[in-house]
Write an enzyme that holds these catalytic residues in place. Sequence first.
Site, mmCIF file in Angstrom:
data_model
loop_
_atom_site.group_PDB
_atom_site.id
_atom_site.type_symbol
_atom_site.label_atom_id
_atom_site.label_comp_id
_atom_site.label_asym_id
_atom_site.label_seq_id
_atom_site.Cartn_x
_atom_site.Cartn_y
_atom_site.Cartn_z
ATOM 1 N N GLN A 93 -8.333 13.556 4.836
ATOM 2 C CA GLN A 93 -7.622 12.864 3.762
ATOM 3 C C GLN A 93 -8.488 12.772 2.509
ATOM 4 O O GLN A 93 -9.629 12.301 2.566
ATOM 5 C CB GLN A 93 -7.230 11.458 4.200
ATOM 6 N N LEU A 96 -15.117 5.026 -3.857
ATOM 7 C CA LEU A 96 -13.708 4.670 -3.816
ATOM 8 C C LEU A 96 -13.331 3.635 -4.868
ATOM 9 O O LEU A 96 -14.010 2.626 -5.043
ATOM 10 C CB LEU A 96 -13.375 4.115 -2.427
ATOM 11 N N ARG A 154 -3.238 9.709 7.102
ATOM 12 C CA ARG A 154 -3.335 8.309 7.490
ATOM 13 C C ARG A 154 -2.617 7.401 6.497
ATOM 14 O O ARG A 154 -2.767 7.544 5.291
ATOM 15 C CB ARG A 154 -4.807 7.886 7.594
ATOM 16 N N ARG A 192 -0.894 9.254 0.176
ATOM 17 C CA ARG A 192 -2.167 9.633 -0.440
ATOM 18 C C ARG A 192 -2.266 11.130 -0.689
ATOM 19 O O ARG A 192 -2.815 11.561 -1.708
ATOM 20 C CB ARG A 192 -3.324 9.155 0.434
ATOM 21 N N HIS A 218 -12.144 11.213 1.996
ATOM 22 C CA HIS A 218 -12.163 9.793 2.348
ATOM 23 C C HIS A 218 -12.061 9.505 3.841
ATOM 24 O O HIS A 218 -12.675 8.557 4.325
ATOM 25 C CB HIS A 218 -11.016 9.095 1.619
ATOM 26 N N PHE A 269 0.872 -1.171 0.000
ATOM 27 C CA PHE A 269 0.000 0.000 0.000
ATOM 28 C C PHE A 269 0.907 1.219 0.000
ATOM 29 O O PHE A 269 2.095 1.131 0.336
ATOM 30 C CB PHE A 269 -0.905 -0.010 1.240
ATOM 31 N N GLU A 275 -7.189 1.554 -3.160
ATOM 32 C CA GLU A 275 -5.748 1.697 -3.339
ATOM 33 C C GLU A 275 -5.101 0.389 -3.771
ATOM 34 O O GLU A 275 -3.988 0.378 -4.312
ATOM 35 C CB GLU A 275 -5.117 2.179 -2.024
ATOM 36 N N HIS A 318 -8.676 10.842 -0.764
ATOM 37 C CA HIS A 318 -8.142 9.659 -1.439
ATOM 38 C C HIS A 318 -7.922 10.016 -2.907
ATOM 39 O O HIS A 318 -8.768 10.667 -3.529
ATOM 40 C CB HIS A 318 -9.126 8.498 -1.315
#
Length: 602
Positions: A253, A272, A404, A306, A370, A137, A275, A255
């Site tokens: 955040q 979404l 995050r 991100r 997000h 990730f 990721e 995304h």
Amino acid sequence: MTSSSRPTNDESRSVDYETIPVRVLIVGAGAAGARTAIQLVEQGLDPEDILVVGKRSHGDAHTTWARGGINGALGTHDPEDDWTIHAADTLNEGHHLNDPAKVEAVTRRMPALLRELDDWGMAFSRTDEGDIDQRYFGAQSFRRTAFAGDHTGESLLDTLVERAQSLSIPYRENVFVSKLLTDDGGDRVLGAAATDLDTGDFLLFDADAVVLAAGGYTSLYRRHSSRDDENTGDGPALAYDAGARLMDMEFVQFHPTGMVGARYGEEWDGRLVTEAVRGEGGHLYNAQGERFMERYSPDQMELDARDVVARAIDEEIAAGRGTEHGGVLLDISHRDPEFIRERLPRMYERFADLGVDMATEPVEVAPTAHYGMGGVVVDDAGETTVDGLYAIGETMAGVHGANRLGGNSLAETIAYGQVTGDAIAARLADWSAGSGADPSALHDAAGRHFADLASLAGSTGSIRPDALLDDLRATLWDHAGIHRDEAGLTAGLDALATLRERATGLDVADCTDRSFEFALNLQFGLTVAEAILRSAAERPESRGAHHRPDHPETDPDWRRNVVVERGTFGTMALSTAPVDEPSPAVRDALDAGYELDYHQLE
């Protein structure tokens, strides 16, 4: 259970409500709430002393929308990984505004908790050798993200719900908690007031401890990855109203890869695109066919943090290099079609239903709100400054700092579910039910609130609450989005004041109508939006997800958390607090400088 009534404010009629005594009330039926309840029972609490309530059908929490994976340093592929490097990655991604003790509480526990989930039957994807598989990730030094295809959150919640049901843990669904009730001094929580959305009945929960596991606040933005009626700030707003403090609310955040509604339909706007698509090797291209992350992050490319990738996409679109629909292209068609269908089954099916074959063509994406890194200030056990009130999961602050690390949201829910469950069980072990509680204070506060709810239901104003919620979302998107500056934040606060004035004239039907729920969401949203705007204005620097072109540099003197609490006469009071230092073991991992090199994937 007992029935009670209290006079309304005009003393002309009484409001009936049902009183439900319970030792521990858990508000929120997602992974954090379920894991807390499980831990309480495993630590010896009678299941009948616990009640989990959610405002949706049981098993239909926002957890199911977390698709890509859950972090834990198992070392399946990279045995040199360990919890200290996981902690270091988390602190680096959070730009060192995280609470190190909370980060370590999560990262230390996660390997064992992943194995526990495996023992409980979670359908993890497996390596050829049968081990729990792990993928890359963004911004992770090693392959540390365990997963179940691209439906990890759904599989996680299914596992936890099944475990909770095997322990006979009670729950109630379609219950909207609208106020926490405290003693006269506001020092201790006594319970919560709620409405049964199916029947319209008012409910008073008389509780020794209350756990807020009610999610975050990003659906208060125009483009977001949540359902509109979830993540509306319930948890932070409830805690703030009860006298608890909030922190890091400016850090939202975005995304990088949400679906583009202009291409796929308004109902899909912002949804979404996990990721995991990039973690499995997906590439980002602009409309000119350039793999543009080479300009912004040549070493980490699409798997940079991100905030970095989201700002890069936003800049490409602003520069006129986006698609005609206002996005960029995410392409994984260079991977084998069977690999895509196996590793990304939900994504593949979703786009196939929309007429797009991910195995042969790219999908269009753009940034979407997000995750809220901010939330309620809690101690190491998850307890707020209000005695007996706890907050965990996305409702709490401290783990994520300024940004995050992907895969840490699900990790936080189960790790702090265990932490807080242990703490409450230990507290209640030597504490008899209702110890020291003042029943008159509880019922007096409940009666006043239920009278207010009765007045709200059936209001005959001219403003629809859902329309005002849309205006609030536009305000935050326009003034506290990916980029913020002083003029925009000031304008946002002015717009918020106008929204508050308009909210005095709502048109609301009875308590079973969606307009009643939207009106309550609006009240929560106004509180949280003000905290976001004021916190963003307070921080004169750019750090993590908080980007201010008028203050483009990161200021070392602002390695501090912005704290929000109730001031006098209904105002918000802001202050700052210093950040603690990590343990020597984590400091060693930070000094070692571990970092993902994207090109080792190619």
